[in-house]
Enzyme design. Structure first.
Site, short mmCIF file in Angstrom:
data_model
loop_
_atom_site.label_atom_id
_atom_site.label_comp_id
_atom_site.label_asym_id
_atom_site.label_seq_id
_atom_site.Cartn_x
_atom_site.Cartn_y
_atom_site.Cartn_z
N LYS A 53 -122.73 13.83 7.51
CA LYS A 53 -121.13 14.10 6.91
C LYS A 53 -120.66 15.24 8.08
O LYS A 53 -119.35 14.88 6.95
CB LYS A 53 -122.02 15.28 6.23
N GLY A 54 -120.45 14.78 9.19
CA GLY A 54 -119.28 15.88 9.86
C GLY A 54 -118.46 15.21 9.58
O GLY A 54 -116.68 16.43 9.77
N GLU B 135 -113.64 9.86 12.12
CA GLU B 135 -115.02 10.79 12.75
C GLU B 135 -114.04 12.38 12.88
O GLU B 135 -113.66 12.57 13.43
CB GLU B 135 -115.54 9.66 14.12
N ASP C 101 -118.91 11.75 20.51
CA ASP C 101 -119.75 12.33 21.63
C ASP C 101 -120.19 10.83 23.00
O ASP C 101 -119.71 10.90 23.60
CB ASP C 101 -120.95 13.30 21.30
N PHE D 82 -121.43 23.75 22.74
CA PHE D 82 -121.88 23.47 21.00
C PHE D 82 -120.80 24.26 20.30
O PHE D 82 -121.23 24.78 20.06
CB PHE D 82 -123.42 24.50 20.88
N ASP E 123 -122.09 21.03 12.47
CA ASP E 123 -122.85 21.90 12.26
C ASP E 123 -123.90 22.56 13.16
O ASP E 123 -124.36 22.00 14.36
CB ASP E 123 -123.72 21.38 11.06
N ARG F 288 -120.46 23.92 8.71
CA ARG F 288 -119.86 23.11 8.08
C ARG F 288 -118.12 23.67 7.94
O ARG F 288 -117.22 22.51 8.02
CB ARG F 288 -119.99 21.66 7.62
C1 PRP Z 1 -122.00 13.59 14.31
C2 PRP Z 1 -120.72 13.09 14.40
C3 PRP Z 1 -120.64 12.21 14.43
C4 PRP Z 1 -121.83 11.65 16.15
C5 PRP Z 1 -121.48 11.44 16.96
O1 PRP Z 1 -123.18 13.30 13.21
O2 PRP Z 1 -120.43 13.44 13.13
O3 PRP Z 1 -121.48 10.73 13.69
O4 PRP Z 1 -122.54 13.16 15.96
O5 PRP Z 1 -122.02 11.18 18.25
P1 PRP Z 1 -121.86 10.21 19.17
O6 PRP Z 1 -121.19 10.06 19.11
O7 PRP Z 1 -122.96 10.90 19.81
O8 PRP Z 1 -123.27 9.24 18.56
P2 PRP Z 1 -124.55 13.24 13.33
O9 PRP Z 1 -125.11 12.61 13.83
O10 PRP Z 1 -124.80 14.97 13.73
O11 PRP Z 1 -124.32 13.87 11.98
P3 PRP Z 1 -123.81 14.90 10.65
O12 PRP Z 1 -122.00 14.20 10.73
O13 PRP Z 1 -124.09 14.88 9.86
O14 PRP Z 1 -123.15 16.55 11.42
#
Ligand code: PRP
Length: 182
Positions: free
Chosen positions: A43-44, A99, A103, A153, A160, A166
């Site tokens: 969702k991010g 995105e 991370d 964080f 979130d 969010r």
């Molecule tokens: C977050 C963000 C990316 C991912 C990046 O999504 O939106 O998609 O983490 O992290 P990475 O590079 O370590 O893979 P998340 O999985 O937290 O879900 P969300 O979008 O629903 O918050």
């Protein structure tokens, strides 16, 4: 329900929106006249995609995917499952993966593999935030990046804490409560 407070603002609404406009300017220069499809993963990325595309003065289609994150599993194995697929066909199109944050890079790496198999004319990444301190996947085609951020964080503007925060228009640092930190 207990939600930790915001300790400080890392990126203000003005800083974010100004950077979004600058990125939109670069993207417009590169994608005008092309069959552009911007894809984000729920969702991010929702807020960034919405603001970025509204700042673009060009034709662009949008679409969404949802995945089950490796975070719910037994560690950063890269095992990700597609929960909601795209509605759009990718063949011959200029696809930009939008995105909120990269991370480890495992999510983007999985998505790129999935998207590349569908024969787009071009495939690249636009991420608002990049946290290189946590990177596992060394090379990713990040064509546009908003900000490099520290290993804290972060919440807001799509990010979130247990689904909350969010909708903040800025990005803040969550007050430390170490057992919850991701
Ligand atoms: C977050 C963000 C990316 C991912 C990046 O999504 O939106 O998609 O983490 O992290 P990475 O590079 O370590 O893979 P998340 O999985 O937290 O879900 P969300 O979008 O629903 O918050």
């Amino acid at each position: 329900m207990s939600v930790p407070p915001i300790a400080e603002v890392l990126l203000s609404e003005e800083q974010i929106q100004s950077r979004v406009r600058a990125l939109a300017g670069e993207i417009r220069r590169d994608y005008t006249g092309k069959d552009a499809l911007f894809v984000t993963v729920l969702k991010g990325g929702l807020y960034f995609l919405a603001d970025l595309t509204r700042a673009l003065d060009m034709h662009v289609a949008i679409d969404f995917m949802a995945i089950s994150s490796y975070r719910g599993g037994k560690g950063p194995s890269g095992a990700v499952r597609l929960v909601k697929d795209l509605d759009e066909e990718l063949t011959g199109r200029h696809v930009l993966l939008v995105e909120d944050i990269i991370d480890t890079g495992l999510t983007a790496s999985y998505l790129l593999r999935t998207l590349a198999a569908r024969d787009p004319a071009d495939l690249a990444i636009c991420t608002l935030l990049e946290r290189t301190a946590r990177r596992i996947v060394p090379t990713l085609p990040i064509r546009y990046r908003g900000f490099e951020v520290p290993d804290l964080f972060l919440v807001g503007y799509g990010l979130d804490y247990r689904q909350y925060y969010r909708n903040l228009p800025y990005i803040g640092v969550l007050a430390p409560r170490t057992k919850d930190a991701a």
